[in-house]
Design an enzyme around this catalytic site. Structure first.
Site, PDB file in Angstrom:
ATOM      1  N   GLU A 153       0.812  -1.230   0.000  1.00 48.99           N
ATOM      2  CA  GLU A 153       0.000   0.000   0.000  1.00 48.99           C
ATOM      3  C   GLU A 153       0.840   1.271   0.000  1.00 48.99           C
ATOM      4  O   GLU A 153       0.882   2.009   0.992  1.00 48.99           O
ATOM      5  CB  GLU A 153      -0.963   0.020   1.185  1.00 48.99           C
ATOM      6  CG  GLU A 153      -2.084  -0.978   1.074  1.00 48.99           C
ATOM      7  CD  GLU A 153      -3.171  -0.761   2.126  1.00 48.99           C
ATOM      8  OE1 GLU A 153      -2.927  -0.086   3.141  1.00 48.99           O
ATOM      9  OE2 GLU A 153      -4.274  -1.294   1.931  1.00 48.99           O
ATOM     10  N   GLU A 340      -6.415  -7.697  -0.212  1.00 51.09           N
ATOM     11  CA  GLU A 340      -6.859  -7.723   1.182  1.00 51.09           C
ATOM     12  C   GLU A 340      -8.355  -7.433   1.188  1.00 51.09           C
ATOM     13  O   GLU A 340      -8.777  -6.339   0.825  1.00 51.09           O
ATOM     14  CB  GLU A 340      -6.144  -6.651   2.012  1.00 51.09           C
ATOM     15  CG  GLU A 340      -4.643  -6.842   2.103  1.00 51.09           C
ATOM     16  CD  GLU A 340      -3.957  -5.762   2.945  1.00 51.09           C
ATOM     17  OE1 GLU A 340      -4.649  -4.997   3.631  1.00 51.09           O
ATOM     18  OE2 GLU A 340      -2.721  -5.683   2.866  1.00 51.09           O
TER      19      GLU A 340
HETATM   20  C1  GAL Z   1      -4.379  -2.282   5.231  1.00 51.53           C
HETATM   21  C2  GAL Z   1      -2.938  -2.744   5.342  1.00 51.53           C
HETATM   22  C3  GAL Z   1      -2.807  -3.971   6.218  1.00 51.53           C
HETATM   23  C4  GAL Z   1      -3.596  -3.801   7.487  1.00 51.53           C
HETATM   24  C5  GAL Z   1      -5.033  -3.521   7.126  1.00 51.53           C
HETATM   25  C6  GAL Z   1      -5.946  -3.392   8.306  1.00 51.53           C
HETATM   26  O1  GAL Z   1      -4.462  -0.947   4.868  1.00 51.53           O
HETATM   27  O2  GAL Z   1      -2.398  -3.031   4.080  1.00 51.53           O
HETATM   28  O3  GAL Z   1      -1.453  -4.199   6.522  1.00 51.53           O
HETATM   29  O4  GAL Z   1      -3.057  -2.768   8.224  1.00 51.53           O
HETATM   30  O5  GAL Z   1      -5.090  -2.312   6.408  1.00 51.53           O
HETATM   31  O6  GAL Z   1      -7.272  -3.131   7.894  1.00 51.53           O
END
Ligand code: GAL
Length: 669
Positions: A153, A340
């Site tokens: 990110e 994710e």
């Molecule tokens: C994302 C990030 C992850 C984790 C997640 C939590 O933005 O890539 O590492 O922090 O959020 O929701």
């Protein structure tokens, strides 16, 4: 919980983000087995594990990662390995504190969380390449490794830009390369205004901490510079991965509505794009246009469908607008992915509600319908330590299956065949326009995203599929092209759009289109600059309406109330479809049309919806008015009918259960 998923026809695949370094090694084999049993195909690992890979300078420890990868491999899981550069370890930062970024207030951003680096730092660039090479030498040809994710990110926590140190040093060098002479720069930025002219490159600093607002042209170039640093940083890693990991994909996980760099530029060297989808956290931060607490409450446990869909469509389009699926002819998923996917509650929004029953399945289905080939849940097991202990995983802290796990176990992914998303409508997007628009919003009620989403949501609310693509992308094949907020229009861009219109497309533009030059000034002949002939009109006035003011607009579709923004035009060849009534713009043109080009100058969700629907019908695009929270998305010959509402909805002679979806054959709605 076990399910068998057919591998006959290519269909959506699933994965999860796992952190073997967060749990004792005796958990690795059971976790991998359980992931396999759940029907997962991919596991993404190691993006934050630098301190374990290289505990001391130059002293690598791969033993643990070898064992962890072997555990996944033994179960047939395919590994997405990440370069660990979002988390430079303490020993590196303390040896080279100049790696640390500087915030817009001039303060050092310290070690103790993540992303503590300046993309322009030469010393960090060296270490980024060194650890990438070390990893790629070790795992580049490992049979379990399907591909790579660079870093994690970019831009998260406002880290795309650093306002001091290495970035401050590199910025004037970048400018000299771009402009050649200070005279050229002074003219391009209009520095005569307020005596801001420079007579030495070293005098130029990042545009922060100025007494009043900085010069927007200065800001625009700083943002472009910072974006180039992100792109260069990644390109260095990609080159190493290409050399040492042949046949593996390289991707990056982009972030919802991230604005710190030009995503099109950064995506360029990748095989496909992935992004991180957190629907509930997203809604806490971004109220959809024209809505407030009521909408946030209504969709608190599902997220607002169009906000999520917009991100899917944007990321699917970063590499050219079409889903790249099946390039190898074997149906191997090659993007885009959700790297994710929220599967419980997040920890980072002001409020963090639990998802509704069915929401995890609905998010997964929507991701598929908008082009995703893989959905990978964040995270496998909830963290028992540090910053994210409040965040859910598929497993709870105590390793029992959480609600997301149960929904994934019950999801039949064979109903989601992979294939093309084919949209007849394109929404144009570009980061230069975003940066310029937001630098001089002129209205506290509007932003580039608000204006863009107003048009996007109007399209989705009548069941239209949309590609979100770059303003200079290939426009062939689109029946309707919508430019909601492309305020920067160069001569080349104007020619590109003109060619698309001449080829038969209908173009719809929102307010402020073609107001600015590529340097950030206004066109000297006024809006619409090089687009004037195509539009057949010129800007007359713009009005920024405070929240307590509105502006009446009248025309063929009825009366509407503009809020936040109203601009009027002096028509040449264009006809007036709607006019303003009352107030300073009384009698002036609000919506104009010149053959296949329509410009909507007033900001009003209802007016935009009405005009767009009329243009769509005229272009033979099917318009299906949908109830709030009911949405249609099409992919690979199927239609995904979705109900995002917390209650059942009657629609089209059927009952749509609360928070649910149905996969239908194309043509059935
Ligand atoms: C994302 C990030 C992850 C984790 C997640 C939590 O933005 O890539 O590492 O922090 O959020 O929701």
């Amino acid at each position: 919980m076990t399910q068998s998923k057919s591998t006959a026809a290519p269909h959506l695949q699933l994965g999860s983000c796992d952190y073997p370094e967060h749990v004792p090694p005796d958990r690795w084999v059971p976790y991998a087995k359980q992931q396999k049993e759940l029907g997962l195909s991919y596991v993404r690992i190691a993006e934050f594990a630098w301190s374990r890979m290289e505990p001391r300078p130059g002293e690598y420890d791969w033993a643990w990662l070898d064992t962890a990868i072997d555990a996944y491999h033994a179960q047939g899981l395919r590994v997405v390995l990440c370069t660990p550069t979002p988390t430079p370890p303490a020993w590196l930062i303390r040896a080279h504190p100049e790696i640390l970024p500087i915030d817009a207030q001039g303060r050092v951003r310290e070690f103790g969380a993540r992303r503590q680096y300046d993309f322009a730092s030469p010393i960090y660039r060296e270490h980024s390449q060194r650890i990438t090479r070390a990893m790629a030498e070790r795992y580049g040809e490992h049979p379990a490794v399907a591909g790579w994710q660079t870093d994690n990110e970019f831009g998260c926590h406002n880290t795309a830009r650093s306002y001091g140190g290495a970035s401050a040093e590199a910025f004037p060098v970048w400018l000299e390369k771009k402009y050649g002479t200070l005279d050229a720069l002074n003219v391009a930025w209009g520095n005569v205004f307020w005596s801001m002219e420079y007579d030495g490159w070293a005098q130029i600093k990042p545009p922060n901490l100025t007494v009043a607002e900085p010069n927007p042209s200065h800001v625009l170039d700083f943002y472009r510079f910072a974006s180039d640093m992100v792109a260069e940083f990644q390109a260095e890693q990609v080159a190493i991965l290409r050399e040492l990991s042949p046949g593996r994909f390289v991707t990056h996980n982009f972030m919802i509505f991230e604005m710190g760099f030009d995503h099109y530029e950064v995506a360029k060297g990748l095989d496909f794009v992935t992004w991180d989808n957190y629907p509930l956290g997203m809604l806490e931060f971004f109220a959809p246009p024209g809505s407030g607490e009521d909408v946030k409450t209504h969709f608190a446990r599902t997220g607002q469908p169009d906000l999520i869909a917009f991100n899917h469509d944007l990321y699917r389009g970063l590499l050219g607008g079409k889903n790249a699926l099946g390039r190898d002819g074997a149906g191997t998923p090659n993007g885009p992915w959700v790297m994710e996917q929220q599967c419980g509650q997040v920890n980072w929004a002001p409020f963090n509600p639990l998802p509704a029953d069915g929401a995890v399945q609905l998010w997964t289905a929507q991701a598929w319908a908008h082009g995703a080939d893989v959905v990978s849940y964040f995270r496998w097991r909830a963290a028992t330590m540090a910053q994210e202990v409040m965040h859910s995983g598929l497993l709870r802290h105590d390793e029992t299956p959480d609600r997301g796990f149960v929904e994934v176990a019950e999801l039949d992914t064979t109903q989601f065949p992979v294939g093309e998303v084919t949209a007849k409508v394109a929404v144009l997007h570009d980061y230069d326009s975003l940066w310029l628009y937001d630098e001089q919003k002129h209205s506290a009620s509007l932003s580039y995203w608000t204006q863009t989403l107003t048009y996007y949501m109007a399209l989705r609310s009548v069941g239209v599929d949309v590609d979100v693509i770059h303003a200079d992308a290939d426009l062939s094949g689109y029946a309707v092209i919508v430019a909601p907020a492309i305020t920067l229009v160069s001569k080349e861009r104007a020619a590109h759009w003109t060619a698309a219109v001449e080829a038969g497309a209908k173009l719809v533009c929102g307010p402020r289109t073609a107001f600015r030059t590529p340097g950030g000034e206004t066109w000297a002949d006024g809006q619409f600059g090089p687009l004037s002939e195509l539009v057949g009109a010129k800007l007359l006035q713009y009005d920024s309406l405070r929240p307590t003011l509105s502006q009446k607009v009248t025309g063929g579709g009825g009366d509407f109330a503009a809020h936040a923004w109203a601009e009027s035009y002096c028509t040449q060849n264009a006809e007036t479809l709607y006019s303003y009534s009352g107030g300073p713009l009384d009698g002036q043109s609000a919506v104009i049309r010149n053959s296949n080009v329509t410009v909507i100058g007033a900001h009003s969700e209802k007016l935009v919806g009405t005009v767009l629907a009329e243009v769509l019908r005229g272009a033979d695009v099917t318009v299906t008015p949908l109830p709030d929270g009911v949405r249609l998305s099409r992919r690979a010959g199927k239609v995904l009918l979705q109900n995002w509402n917390p209650d059942a909805v009657e629609w089209n002679g059927q009952t749509l259960e609360a928070v649910s979806f149905t996969v239908l054959e194309y043509g059935h709605v």
